[in-house]
Design an enzyme around this catalytic site. Structure first.
Site, PDB file in Angstrom:
ATOM      1  N   GLU A 321       0.865  -1.446  -0.183  1.00  0.00           N
ATOM      2  CA  GLU A 321      -0.143   0.185   0.060  1.00  0.00           C
ATOM      3  C   GLU A 321       0.852   1.135   0.146  1.00  0.00           C
ATOM      4  O   GLU A 321       0.409   2.067   0.819  1.00  0.00           O
ATOM      5  CB  GLU A 321      -0.991  -0.068   1.294  1.00  0.00           C
ATOM      6  N   GLU A 433      -6.003 -10.841  -1.489  1.00  0.00           N
ATOM      7  CA  GLU A 433      -6.810 -10.624  -0.191  1.00  0.00           C
ATOM      8  C   GLU A 433      -8.286 -10.652  -0.526  1.00  0.00           C
ATOM      9  O   GLU A 433      -9.117  -9.687  -0.317  1.00  0.00           O
ATOM     10  CB  GLU A 433      -6.266  -9.260   0.598  1.00  0.00           C
TER      11      GLU A 433
HETATM   12  O1  9MR Z   1      -6.805  -8.501   8.324  1.00  0.00           O
HETATM   13  C1  9MR Z   1      -6.183  -7.708   9.137  1.00  0.00           C
HETATM   14  C2  9MR Z   1      -7.019  -7.158  10.311  1.00  0.00           C
HETATM   15  O2  9MR Z   1      -7.249  -8.354  11.026  1.00  0.00           O
HETATM   16  C3  9MR Z   1      -6.376  -5.894  10.879  1.00  0.00           C
HETATM   17  O3  9MR Z   1      -7.242  -5.485  11.812  1.00  0.00           O
HETATM   18  C4  9MR Z   1      -5.967  -4.887  10.005  1.00  0.00           C
HETATM   19  C5  9MR Z   1      -5.310  -3.729  10.351  1.00  0.00           C
HETATM   20  O4  9MR Z   1      -4.664  -3.124   9.512  1.00  0.00           O
HETATM   21  O5  9MR Z   1      -5.284  -5.482   8.716  1.00  0.00           O
HETATM   22  C6  9MR Z   1      -5.753  -6.507   8.016  1.00  0.00           C
HETATM   23  O6  9MR Z   1      -5.249  -6.937   6.903  1.00  0.00           O
HETATM   24  C7  9MR Z   1      -4.933  -5.906   5.874  1.00  0.00           C
HETATM   25  C8  9MR Z   1      -3.921  -6.130   5.281  1.00  0.00           C
HETATM   26  O7  9MR Z   1      -2.753  -6.474   5.871  1.00  0.00           O
HETATM   27  C9  9MR Z   1      -3.526  -5.240   4.152  1.00  0.00           C
HETATM   28  N1  9MR Z   1      -4.781  -5.066   3.435  1.00  0.00           N
HETATM   29  C10 9MR Z   1      -5.936  -4.789   4.045  1.00  0.00           C
HETATM   30  C11 9MR Z   1      -6.398  -5.597   4.959  1.00  0.00           C
HETATM   31  C12 9MR Z   1      -7.614  -5.364   5.615  1.00  0.00           C
HETATM   32  O8  9MR Z   1      -7.482  -4.160   6.355  1.00  0.00           O
END
Ligand code: 9MR
Length: 505
Positions: A321, A433
């Site tokens: 990101e 994802e």
């Molecule tokens: O799935 C992850 C969630 O449990 C966390 O709270 C969150 C915090 O940033 O991150 C989520 O995963 C993210 C991933 O690392 C990057 N792309 C977006 C995902 C969803 O937020």
């Protein structure tokens, strides 16, 4: 032997009966008292039973004051939870169902479900929870201002004991075996449930941790701070691997691949990483120090995983990101402020330097089907191709049925797929994802979601030669980061949804 057999059978039945007795199946009953519930408070707050057979908390003086009760939860077991909450004081108030767990004397907390309760209305919260390795577990309901009084009732918790999946359903990884790897992401406690993981293994061939390999999980801020103090060397970096070991151990034992997520990210990275002496009060370090810290962090993570789990982590999201949400530029972050506009290139340079041969290195981002963001992600990828450090691009693919325009998804994939690496091979693509939200859990929405998934997989089929893997971001709806949007292929009881059948049939 003949004489011993009945005795052994009796013992076996007794063991099973005892085991069944220990599975929690509890519904609160306030008809004769507070049923083991108490006020979590430093004094002042109290619980009492009301005429509505609810449990009322009064005298709160802090937001954490709440009705709570201890439960004997078993590590790795999955529990279904629900509770009704009601407040009469303001137009509407948010509530959270949470757990306070204690391990080795240290208490930590997880929020499990949320709701907004309108004045005078009993409002439901429900969720699924996989228990962790703790000595004590207290479930509680908190919310409102520090002095709000509220009631709870019909608190239910039961252990999910039915089988995962459905016998005889197709296996995602087998259906797509000749096209790409099929993977999923797991939350920490899922790995502790061996039956669940056996089922996941039958469906998926590659796994990612949702949170446990991110910088806030691996960077040891306290130890790094001490190391800088002891040596006077600001480039010291200490890492720790306790949080990511369970999945890596399981994957190694089961011969399953892992995708690493993520080495460098602006989010879930302690701000102390960027500051002198690792103290959040201190000024930012210089570009040179930060580059040395970045290299040291990437080197240590890759060396440790290569040494301890050779061949297990086959690919990494090196940077996640970096593109801005608007404008053709990088997102402003501590990485750009301290290192500058080339931080993505440097991260890939170091990752390439220390990654085991053959490890695929990805740049990963979201909304790359949206016009300007599509341009920036392609700019980033092009500059990494020019450096010769990247293998592929990860489309995060967090979609919403009825909102996401599949035409733009198609265009984004077509444009990215045109890219060629320095060795003349086409860029690798990854759906990293995937989840597809719907507004509510109805049959109609399930069908709409199924059609969306089906169309997506038709598109993926067209690029099968370039797609390395498709990962859903989780397996069951209730453990998804978007649990309220029911975005995955299996429901909270791990039963396949129409979306599952829409991509395997
Ligand atoms: O799935 C992850 C969630 O449990 C966390 O709270 C969150 C915090 O940033 O991150 C989520 O995963 C993210 C991933 O690392 C990057 N792309 C977006 C995902 C969803 O937020």
């Amino acid at each position: 032997m003949k004489k011993i057999l009945p005795l052994l059978l009796m013992l076996l039945c007794l063991t099973i009966a005892l085991a069944e007795d220990t599975a929690i199946d509890y519904t609160s009953d306030f008809s004769e008292g507070t049923d083991g519930w108490y006020a979590r408070s430093a004094g002042g707050a109290e619980v009492s039973v009301t005429a509505e057979k609810g449990l009322l908390i009064t005298g709160r003086t802090a937001t954490w004051n709440s009705p709570g009760r201890d439960f004997d939860l078993v590590c790795g077991k999955t529990y279904a939870l629900s509770v009704l909450v009601k407040q009469d004081e303001t137009a509407s108030t948010g509530f959270i169902l949470s757990i306070a767990h204690t391990a080795n004397g240290t208490e930590s907390y997880e929020n499990l479900a949320k709701c907004t309760a309108k004045q005078g209305e009993w409002t439901l919260m429900q969720c699924t929870y996989v228990a962790g390795q703790y000595d004590r577990n207290v479930l509680y309901v908190e919310g409102g201002a520090a002095d709000t009084s509220y009631q709870i009732k019909d608190f239910c918790i039961y252990e999910q004991t039915q089988a995962y999946g459905k016998p005889g359903i197709p296996s995602l990884k087998e259906v797509y075996a000749d096209k790409f790897d099929f993977g999923t992401a797991v939350v920490a406690n899922e790995v502790l449930d061996s039956d669940r993981m056996d089922f996941y293994k039958s469906q998926f061939g590659i796994f990612t941790y949702g949170n446990e390999m991110k910088p806030d999980a691996l960077l040891d801020v306290g130890a790094s701070m001490k190391a800088v103090r002891a040596t006077g060397d600001e480039t010291q970096v200490c890492v720790k691997f306790d949080r990511c070991k369970p999945l890596l151990d399981w994957a190694q034992k089961n011969g399953v691949k892992v995708h690493g997520h993520t080495l460098v990210w602006h989010s879930q990275t302690p701000s102390a990483f960027f500051r002198e002496g690792y103290s959040s009060k201190n000024p930012l370090v210089s570009r040179e120090v930060m580059l040395a810290r970045m290299e040291s962090y990437i080197r240590q993570v890759l060396e440790w995983t290569n040494e301890n789990y050779p061949g297990v982590i086959v690919s990494w999201d090196v940077v996640n990101e970096a593109a801005a949400d608007s404008g053709r530029k990088l997102r402003d972050s501590l990485w750009t402020q301290v290192v500058g506009q080339d931080f993505v290139n440097r991260a890939f340079e170091y990752a390439r330097k220390y990654a085991a041969e053959g490890t695929k290195l990805y740049y990963n981002d979201y909304n790359s089907e949206i016009s300007m963001k599509a341009l920036v992600t392609r700019d980033i990828v092009d500059s990494l191709i020019a450096d010769g450090t990247i293998d592929g691009y990860g489309f995060q693919s967090h979609y919403t049925a009825g909102q996401t325009n599949l035409f733009y998804v198609q265009v984004a994939m077509k444009e990215m797929a045109k890219r060629t690496l320095q060795d003349g091979t086409p860029i690798r693509l990854r759906i990293s994802e995937l989840d597809v939200g719907i507004p509510s859990n109805t049959q109609d929405n399930w069908q709409t979601q199924a059609r969306f998934y089906n169309e997506l997989f038709q598109l993926y089929g067209q690029y099968a030669d370039q797609i390395e893997a498709v990962h859903t971001w989780g397996t069951v709806d209730s453990l998804s980061w978007r649990a309220d949007s029911y975005p995955l292929l299996f429901d909270s009881m791990c039963q396949p949804k129409p979306a599952f059948f829409a991509i395997v049939d």
